[in-house]
Design a protein around this motif. Structure first.
Motif, mmCIF file in Angstrom:
data_model
loop_
_atom_site.group_PDB
_atom_site.id
_atom_site.type_symbol
_atom_site.label_atom_id
_atom_site.label_comp_id
_atom_site.label_asym_id
_atom_site.label_seq_id
_atom_site.Cartn_x
_atom_site.Cartn_y
_atom_site.Cartn_z
ATOM 1 N N CYS A 38 0.842 -1.211 0.000
ATOM 2 C CA CYS A 38 0.000 0.000 0.000
ATOM 3 C C CYS A 38 0.870 1.250 0.000
ATOM 4 C CB CYS A 38 -0.916 0.011 1.222
ATOM 5 S SG CYS A 38 -2.279 -1.179 1.172
ATOM 6 N N GLU A 39 1.961 1.208 0.761
ATOM 7 C CA GLU A 39 2.877 2.353 0.797
ATOM 8 C C GLU A 39 3.487 2.606 -0.568
ATOM 9 O OE1 GLU A 39 6.994 3.821 3.008
ATOM 10 O OE2 GLU A 39 6.358 1.725 3.120
ATOM 11 N N LEU A 40 3.940 1.548 -1.230
ATOM 12 C CA LEU A 40 4.563 1.703 -2.544
ATOM 13 C C LEU A 40 3.552 2.128 -3.602
ATOM 14 C CD1 LEU A 40 6.950 -1.392 -2.519
ATOM 15 C CD2 LEU A 40 7.618 1.022 -2.459
ATOM 16 N N ILE A 41 2.317 1.657 -3.478
ATOM 17 C CA ILE A 41 1.262 2.091 -4.407
ATOM 18 C C ILE A 41 0.961 3.566 -4.197
ATOM 19 C CG2 ILE A 41 -1.201 1.869 -4.939
ATOM 20 C CD1 ILE A 41 -0.884 -1.168 -4.448
ATOM 21 N N SER A 42 0.846 3.989 -2.935
ATOM 22 C CA SER A 42 0.501 5.383 -2.635
ATOM 23 C C SER A 42 1.561 6.349 -3.135
ATOM 24 C CB SER A 42 0.295 5.561 -1.128
ATOM 25 O OG SER A 42 1.531 5.524 -0.436
ATOM 26 N N LEU A 77 0.498 0.910 8.756
ATOM 27 C CA LEU A 77 0.384 1.869 7.646
ATOM 28 C C LEU A 77 -0.262 3.137 8.168
ATOM 29 C CD1 LEU A 77 0.733 2.149 4.463
ATOM 30 C CD2 LEU A 77 -1.743 1.962 4.435
ATOM 31 N N TRP A 78 0.424 4.250 7.986
ATOM 32 C CA TRP A 78 -0.098 5.545 8.401
ATOM 33 C C TRP A 78 -0.433 6.365 7.166
ATOM 34 C CZ3 TRP A 78 -1.151 6.458 13.411
ATOM 35 C CH2 TRP A 78 -0.556 5.618 14.358
ATOM 36 N N ILE A 79 -1.677 6.856 7.108
ATOM 37 C CA ILE A 79 -2.129 7.727 6.032
ATOM 38 C C ILE A 79 -1.996 9.171 6.508
ATOM 39 C CG2 ILE A 79 -4.047 8.343 4.515
ATOM 40 C CD1 ILE A 79 -2.940 5.541 4.020
ATOM 41 N N LEU A 80 -1.193 9.944 5.818
ATOM 42 C CA LEU A 80 -0.938 11.313 6.240
ATOM 43 C C LEU A 80 -2.034 12.255 5.770
ATOM 44 C CD1 LEU A 80 2.889 11.531 5.459
ATOM 45 C CD2 LEU A 80 1.751 10.634 7.491
ATOM 46 N N ASP A 81 -2.289 13.302 6.557
ATOM 47 C CA ASP A 81 -3.246 14.317 6.135
ATOM 48 C C ASP A 81 -2.594 15.209 5.082
ATOM 49 O OD1 ASP A 81 -1.550 15.969 7.534
ATOM 50 O OD2 ASP A 81 -2.938 16.331 9.187
ATOM 51 N N TYR A 82 -3.381 16.112 4.508
ATOM 52 C CA TYR A 82 -2.893 16.912 3.385
ATOM 53 C C TYR A 82 -1.669 17.759 3.735
ATOM 54 C CZ TYR A 82 -2.770 20.004 -0.635
ATOM 55 O OH TYR A 82 -2.357 20.712 -1.739
ATOM 56 N N PRO A 83 -1.651 18.491 4.874
ATOM 57 C CA PRO A 83 -0.453 19.276 5.203
ATOM 58 C C PRO A 83 0.799 18.414 5.330
ATOM 59 C CG PRO A 83 -2.312 19.993 6.525
ATOM 60 C CD PRO A 83 -2.741 18.730 5.836
ATOM 61 N N SER A 84 0.647 17.222 5.921
ATOM 62 C CA SER A 84 1.803 16.334 6.078
ATOM 63 C C SER A 84 2.271 15.796 4.729
ATOM 64 C CB SER A 84 1.454 15.167 7.014
ATOM 65 O OG SER A 84 1.102 15.637 8.293
ATOM 66 N N LEU A 97 5.408 5.206 13.855
ATOM 67 C CA LEU A 97 5.632 6.643 14.001
ATOM 68 C C LEU A 97 5.735 7.011 15.473
ATOM 69 C CD1 LEU A 97 3.191 8.274 11.411
ATOM 70 C CD2 LEU A 97 5.595 7.720 11.147
ATOM 71 N N GLU A 98 6.782 7.757 15.835
ATOM 72 C CA GLU A 98 6.915 8.241 17.209
ATOM 73 C C GLU A 98 5.772 9.198 17.536
ATOM 74 O OE1 GLU A 98 9.285 7.852 19.660
ATOM 75 O OE2 GLU A 98 10.419 6.305 18.605
ATOM 76 N N ARG A 99 5.464 10.053 16.559
ATOM 77 C CA ARG A 99 4.367 11.004 16.722
ATOM 78 C C ARG A 99 3.379 10.800 15.591
ATOM 79 N NH1 ARG A 99 7.561 16.686 18.104
ATOM 80 N NH2 ARG A 99 8.590 15.965 20.034
ATOM 81 N N ALA A 100 2.134 10.543 15.950
ATOM 82 C CA ALA A 100 1.124 10.222 14.942
ATOM 83 C C ALA A 100 0.233 11.411 14.594
ATOM 84 C CB ALA A 100 0.259 9.063 15.438
ATOM 85 N N GLU A 101 0.620 12.632 15.055
ATOM 86 C CA GLU A 101 -0.191 13.794 14.705
ATOM 87 C C GLU A 101 -0.207 13.960 13.189
ATOM 88 O OE1 GLU A 101 2.328 13.909 16.781
ATOM 89 O OE2 GLU A 101 1.653 14.624 18.747
ATOM 90 N N GLY A 102 -1.395 14.234 12.663
ATOM 91 C CA GLY A 102 -1.514 14.429 11.226
ATOM 92 C C GLY A 102 -1.541 13.148 10.435
ATOM 93 N N ALA A 103 -1.766 12.017 11.119
ATOM 94 C CA ALA A 103 -1.818 10.728 10.422
ATOM 95 C C ALA A 103 -2.926 9.857 11.004
ATOM 96 C CB ALA A 103 -0.480 10.014 10.527
ATOM 97 N N SER A 104 -3.517 9.039 10.147
ATOM 98 C CA SER A 104 -4.554 8.099 10.565
ATOM 99 C C SER A 104 -4.083 6.684 10.271
ATOM 100 C CB SER A 104 -5.866 8.356 9.811
ATOM 101 O OG SER A 104 -6.329 9.664 10.035
ATOM 102 N N LYS A 184 -8.728 10.502 4.839
ATOM 103 C CA LYS A 184 -9.061 9.725 6.031
ATOM 104 C C LYS A 184 -9.542 8.353 5.578
ATOM 105 C CE LYS A 184 -11.800 9.742 10.280
ATOM 106 N NZ LYS A 184 -12.834 10.466 11.073
ATOM 107 N N PRO A 185 -8.920 7.272 6.044
ATOM 108 C CA PRO A 185 -9.325 5.921 5.636
ATOM 109 C C PRO A 185 -10.790 5.643 5.962
ATOM 110 C CG PRO A 185 -7.211 5.861 6.758
ATOM 111 C CD PRO A 185 -7.743 7.247 6.929
ATOM 112 N N ARG A 186 -11.408 4.797 5.156
ATOM 113 C CA ARG A 186 -12.819 4.446 5.317
ATOM 114 C C ARG A 186 -12.959 3.072 5.945
ATOM 115 N NH1 ARG A 186 -15.536 5.414 -0.452
ATOM 116 N NH2 ARG A 186 -17.405 4.888 0.760
ATOM 117 N N GLU A 187 -14.060 2.871 6.666
ATOM 118 C CA GLU A 187 -14.314 1.590 7.316
ATOM 119 C C GLU A 187 -14.796 0.563 6.289
ATOM 120 O OE1 GLU A 187 -13.649 0.873 10.401
ATOM 121 O OE2 GLU A 187 -13.117 2.906 11.010
#
Length: 227
Positions: A38-42, A77-84, A97-104, A184-187
């Protein structure tokens, strides 16, 4: 056509089963993919997904990407928000991730979608008298044979890995285009799956991911599904 409601153990309606009717046309699938892929695809590096089967759909068709569960912290797998994404020039990272702010968290979620605009058929072929071992090649139109090296490269597979995965059987290279990673990932439960049975078919809100892929239709509201 006869309709029967499908209930879960809590007696909540999860879908509808139909008998004595034609199976509806579906236009999309949901495909399970491991976090590192998923990371390599993204990132746009992996542009082909090799599978043992393919949908009975004409290309192009839509594919929703389900990221499988993490096995270890490094497989998250962490999905980053737009600013990140703007800051780091990546959409997702498959690492702790040590800090997950801005990621889901993307594991066990639907993280994006793409259009499959081509599927190549892979066959294992050898030539009599050549002295060369059989190897996978692309079976093109009118049985034209092409090398598969570039396809495996785009799929981030070595020929040995492809051999071990396909084990001499047919394979299919799903080509990825028009990729969109969600902010934001979907259920999984937001998607409606189509399951076919003998003399029946069933629309059902997904409660478990497919081992490889499954047909999906609609957006999560059973009342709006065309049937």
């Amino acid at each position: 056509m006869k309709e029967h409601k499908v209930f879960d153990k809590n007696m909540q309606c999860r879908g509808f089963q139909y008998t004595e009717g034609s199976i509806p046309a579906v236009k999309s699938v949901l495909i399970s993919i491991r976090p590192k892929w998923c990371e390599l695809i993204s990132s746009g590096e992996k542009t082909v997904e090799v599978r043992k089967t393919r949908p009975k759909l004409d290309v192009p068709f839509k594919c929703y990407i389900y990221c499988t569960a993490e096995i270890a912290k490094h497989d998250a797998l962490w999905i980053l928000d737009y600013p990140s994404r703007e800051k780091y020039s990546i959409a997702a990272v498959s690492a702790y991730l040590e800090r997950a702010e801005g990621a889901s968290k993307g594991n066990r979620k639907v993280v994006g979608e793409f259009t499959c605009n081509r599927i190549d058929t892979l066959v294992r072929i050898g030539y009599t008298g050549s002295g060369e071992l059989p190897r996978y090649r692309i079976l093109g139109i009118d049985s034209h044979i092409q090398p598969a090296e570039e396809l495996f490269k785009a799929a981030y597979l070595t020929e040995s890995e492809a051999e071990n995965y396909l084990k001499g059987r047919y394979g299919f290279g799903w080509h990825i285009s028009d990729l969109h990673i969600y902010d934001k990932p979907r259920e999984l439960g937001e998607f409606i799956g189509l399951r076919t049975m003998k003399k029946a078919f069933e629309f059902r809100l997904l409660d478990r991911p497919p081992q490889s892929w499954c047909y999906v239709q609609g957006g999560g509201n059973l009342a709006e599904v065309e049937r």
